[in-house]
Design a protein around this motif. Structure first.
Motif, mmCIF file in Angstrom:
data_model
loop_
_atom_site.group_PDB
_atom_site.id
_atom_site.type_symbol
_atom_site.label_atom_id
_atom_site.label_comp_id
_atom_site.label_asym_id
_atom_site.label_seq_id
_atom_site.Cartn_x
_atom_site.Cartn_y
_atom_site.Cartn_z
ATOM 1 N N SER A 53 0.826 -1.197 0.000
ATOM 2 C CA SER A 53 0.000 0.000 0.000
ATOM 3 C C SER A 53 0.860 1.247 0.000
ATOM 4 N N GLY A 54 0.643 2.130 -0.954
ATOM 5 C CA GLY A 54 1.428 3.355 -1.055
ATOM 6 C C GLY A 54 2.734 3.192 -1.794
ATOM 7 N N ALA A 55 2.954 2.023 -2.410
ATOM 8 C CA ALA A 55 4.234 1.766 -3.074
ATOM 9 C C ALA A 55 4.362 2.461 -4.424
ATOM 10 N N GLY A 56 3.243 2.775 -5.062
ATOM 11 C CA GLY A 56 3.291 3.411 -6.376
ATOM 12 C C GLY A 56 2.966 2.473 -7.518
ATOM 13 N N THR A 57 2.244 1.387 -7.249
ATOM 14 C CA THR A 57 1.886 0.471 -8.327
ATOM 15 C C THR A 57 0.982 1.142 -9.360
ATOM 16 N N SER A 58 0.284 2.209 -8.961
ATOM 17 C CA SER A 58 -0.597 2.892 -9.913
ATOM 18 C C SER A 58 0.194 3.494 -11.072
ATOM 19 N N THR A 59 1.437 3.933 -10.811
ATOM 20 C CA THR A 59 2.288 4.474 -11.883
ATOM 21 C C THR A 59 2.565 3.399 -12.921
ATOM 22 N N VAL A 60 2.842 2.185 -12.455
ATOM 23 C CA VAL A 60 3.096 1.080 -13.375
ATOM 24 C C VAL A 60 1.809 0.722 -14.112
ATOM 25 N N ARG A 61 0.696 0.721 -13.393
ATOM 26 C CA ARG A 61 -0.584 0.387 -14.041
ATOM 27 C C ARG A 61 -0.877 1.352 -15.190
ATOM 28 N N GLU A 62 -0.664 2.637 -14.978
ATOM 29 C CA GLU A 62 -0.921 3.614 -16.033
ATOM 30 C C GLU A 62 -0.021 3.372 -17.232
ATOM 31 N N ALA A 63 1.252 3.052 -16.970
ATOM 32 C CA ALA A 63 2.167 2.758 -18.077
ATOM 33 C C ALA A 63 1.723 1.514 -18.825
ATOM 34 N N MET A 64 1.243 0.505 -18.104
ATOM 35 C CA MET A 64 0.772 -0.718 -18.751
ATOM 36 C C MET A 64 -0.466 -0.443 -19.608
ATOM 37 N N GLU A 65 -1.350 0.412 -19.109
ATOM 38 C CA GLU A 65 -2.543 0.751 -19.877
ATOM 39 C C GLU A 65 -2.172 1.435 -21.184
ATOM 40 N N HIS A 66 -1.120 2.261 -21.161
ATOM 41 C CA HIS A 66 -0.644 2.887 -22.397
ATOM 42 C C HIS A 66 -0.172 1.823 -23.383
ATOM 43 N N ILE A 67 0.564 0.841 -22.882
ATOM 44 C CA ILE A 67 1.079 -0.224 -23.743
ATOM 45 C C ILE A 67 -0.076 -1.038 -24.328
ATOM 46 N N LEU A 103 1.349 7.968 4.611
ATOM 47 C CA LEU A 103 0.911 9.010 5.540
ATOM 48 C C LEU A 103 0.151 10.112 4.814
ATOM 49 N N HIS A 104 0.698 10.582 3.721
ATOM 50 C CA HIS A 104 0.049 11.671 2.985
ATOM 51 C C HIS A 104 -1.271 11.213 2.381
ATOM 52 N N ARG A 105 -1.307 10.013 1.813
ATOM 53 C CA ARG A 105 -2.545 9.523 1.214
ATOM 54 C C ARG A 105 -3.631 9.331 2.265
ATOM 55 N N ASP A 106 -3.291 8.665 3.360
ATOM 56 C CA ASP A 106 -4.307 8.345 4.360
ATOM 57 C C ASP A 106 -4.778 9.582 5.116
ATOM 58 N N LYS A 107 -3.900 10.549 5.302
ATOM 59 C CA LYS A 107 -4.301 11.757 6.023
ATOM 60 C C LYS A 107 -5.130 12.691 5.146
ATOM 61 N N LEU A 108 -4.699 12.868 3.890
ATOM 62 C CA LEU A 108 -5.379 13.823 3.019
ATOM 63 C C LEU A 108 -6.630 13.226 2.381
ATOM 64 N N ALA A 109 -6.531 11.993 1.897
ATOM 65 C CA ALA A 109 -7.652 11.400 1.158
ATOM 66 C C ALA A 109 -8.642 10.686 2.077
ATOM 67 N N THR A 167 -2.031 11.265 12.000
ATOM 68 C CA THR A 167 -0.700 10.666 11.916
ATOM 69 C C THR A 167 -0.590 9.475 12.854
ATOM 70 N N GLU A 168 -1.151 9.610 14.056
ATOM 71 C CA GLU A 168 -1.075 8.527 15.038
ATOM 72 C C GLU A 168 -1.798 7.276 14.538
ATOM 73 N N ALA A 169 -2.944 7.469 13.881
ATOM 74 C CA ALA A 169 -3.697 6.319 13.369
ATOM 75 C C ALA A 169 -2.923 5.595 12.277
ATOM 76 N N VAL A 170 -2.266 6.370 11.406
ATOM 77 C CA VAL A 170 -1.481 5.751 10.336
ATOM 78 C C VAL A 170 -0.274 5.019 10.924
ATOM 79 N N MET A 171 0.365 5.610 11.921
ATOM 80 C CA MET A 171 1.495 4.947 12.576
ATOM 81 C C MET A 171 1.055 3.625 13.213
ATOM 82 N N ASP A 172 -0.119 3.618 13.840
ATOM 83 C CA ASP A 172 -0.635 2.380 14.436
ATOM 84 C C ASP A 172 -0.841 1.309 13.362
ATOM 85 N N THR A 173 -1.354 1.728 12.195
ATOM 86 C CA THR A 173 -1.560 0.776 11.100
ATOM 87 C C THR A 173 -0.234 0.209 10.617
#
Length: 293
Positions: free
Chosen positions: A14-28, A165-171, A176-182
Motif C-alpha cells: 500500500s502506497g508503493a506506487g503500483t498505480s504508476t506502473v498500471r498507467e504505463a501498462m494501460e498505455h502499452i 501518511l500523505h494519502r491516508d491523512k489527506l484522502a 498521523t497517530e492512526a497511520v502509525m498504528d496501522t
C-alpha cells in the motif's frame, strides 16, 4: 505459466506506487491493441470494511498479528485459483471492492463492500493483476508459480511510509497517530508476506529519494520524482535477453550499478517502464515466451 492465456502481475504494498506502473501498462495495452482482463488485488480481501475493523479490534485484544497484508485477511486460495484457471482456460473469477461512494453508486451498494463474484471477460489477450500479493507463497498456496511475468514496485521503506501518511491523512482523513498504528500493526505481515515476493519478481522497480527522509512521520512533502532515482533490478537478464546497451542509450543519464541493475533518473520512470515492459508484454502475448527483443 501459459502460452495462450498469459498472466501478468504487478505487486507492491500500500502506497508503493503500483498505480504508476498500471498507467504505463494501460498505455502499452492501448497502443498495441491488447485487451487485458484487469484484476485489482483488493477484491481478494476476505472482509468488508465494517467487519475488517471488528477483526482488527479482536486481533489487538488477543495480541496477535492481523492486517490486509497477511493470510487471515485474504483469499490467497482464490487468487491462486484465478491465476491457475486463467492460464489453463482463459477464465476465472473476480469481483470489485468499492472504496468510496463514487465507485459504489453504479452498483447500488455501500462503500467498503464487495460486488458479487463474476467471470473475467472472455477473449482477452492477458490477465493483468495489480495488488499486494501477485507473488505470494505460503505453505498452502503458491500464487507466484502461475504468473508468466511478475513485476515488483517497492520504494525504500521510509518513502513508502511518507506516501502512505500523505494519502491516508489527506484522502481518508486519518491522523498521523492512526497511520502509525496501522504501520506497526502490519509490520509482522509485511516482513513475512510482502517483502519475500520481491525475491520472486522478474523485475523490480525501486524508487530511492535523493533528499532526506530520515523521519518519515514529520515529512511535509512527498519527494518528487525528480528528487529520486529508480533502481531497476532484473532477476535473470539472460533469460529474458535484456538489451542493456539499448536501454542506456534510450534513457538519458541512466547507468548500470550492477550487472543486472539499471539506475535511471526518477523523472524518467514512466518512460523507462514503457520501453522496458512493452517488448516483454508483446513477446508474452504473441509467442507465450517472455523475451526482451
Amino acid at each position: 505459466m501459459s502460452i495462450k492465456h498469459p498472466v501478468f502481475a504487478v505487486t507492491g504494498s500500500s502506497g508503493a506506487g503500483t498505480s504508476t506502473v498500471r498507467e504505463a501498462m494501460e498505455h502499452i495495452f492501448r497502443r498495441d491493441g491488447f485487451r487485458a482482463a484487469t484484476v485489482e488485488g483488493d477484491c481478494f480481501h476476505k472482509f468488508e470494511r465494517t467487519e475488517m475493523k471488528r477483526q482488527v479490534q479482536l486481533a489487538e485484544e488477543a495480541r496477535r498479528p492481523f492486517s490486509h497484508f497477511g493470510p487471515e485477511a485474504n483469499h490467497f486460495d482464490k487468487l491462486e485459483e484465478l491465476f491457475r484457471v486463467h492460464g489453463e482456460t482463459g477464465g476465472g473469477q473476480r469481483r470489485h471492492y468499492l472504496h468510496n461512494e463514487e465507485e459504489a453508486e453504479p452498483w447500488g451498494q455501500e462503500p467498503g463492500t464487495f460486488t458479487p463474484w463474476e467471470e473475467v471477460p472472455e477473449g482477452c489477450d492477458l490477465l493483468f493483476y495489480e495488488g499486494l500479493h501477485g507473488g505470494v507463497t505460503t505453505e498452502e498456496v503458491d500464487v507466484a508459480k502461475h504468473v508468466d511475468l511478475l513485476v515488483g514496485v517497492v520504494p525504500i521503506i521510509n518513502l513508502e511510509w511518507i506516501q502512505k501518511l500523505h494519502r491516508d491523512k489527506l484522502a481518508r482523513g486519518y491522523s498521523t497517530e492512526a497511520v502509525m498504528d496501522t504501520i506497526l500493526r502490519r509490520m509482522h505481515d509485511y516482513v513475512h508476506y510482502i517483502t519475500p515476493q520481491f525475491s520472486r519478481t522478474h523485475i523490480n522497480f525501486q524508487r530511492v529519494p535523493t533528499v532526506d527522509t530520515s523521519n518519515p512521520f514529520i515529512s511535509r512533502y512527498i519527494p518528487a520524482l525528480d528528487e529520486s532515482l529508480i533502481v531497476i533490478r532484473f532477476r535473470d537478464p539472460k533469460k529474458i535477453n535484456v538489451d542493456f546497451q539499448y536501454l542506456l542509450s534510450m534513457i538519458h543519464d541512466s547507468f548500470m550499478s550492477r550487472r543486472n541493475t539499471l539506475v535511471v533518473p526518477g523523472g524518467k520512470m514512466a518512460f523507462a517502464i514503457e520501453i522496458i515492459m512493452q517488448p516483454l508484454i508483446e513477446s508474452m502475448v504473441t509467442t507465450g515466451v517472455v523475451r526482451y527483443r
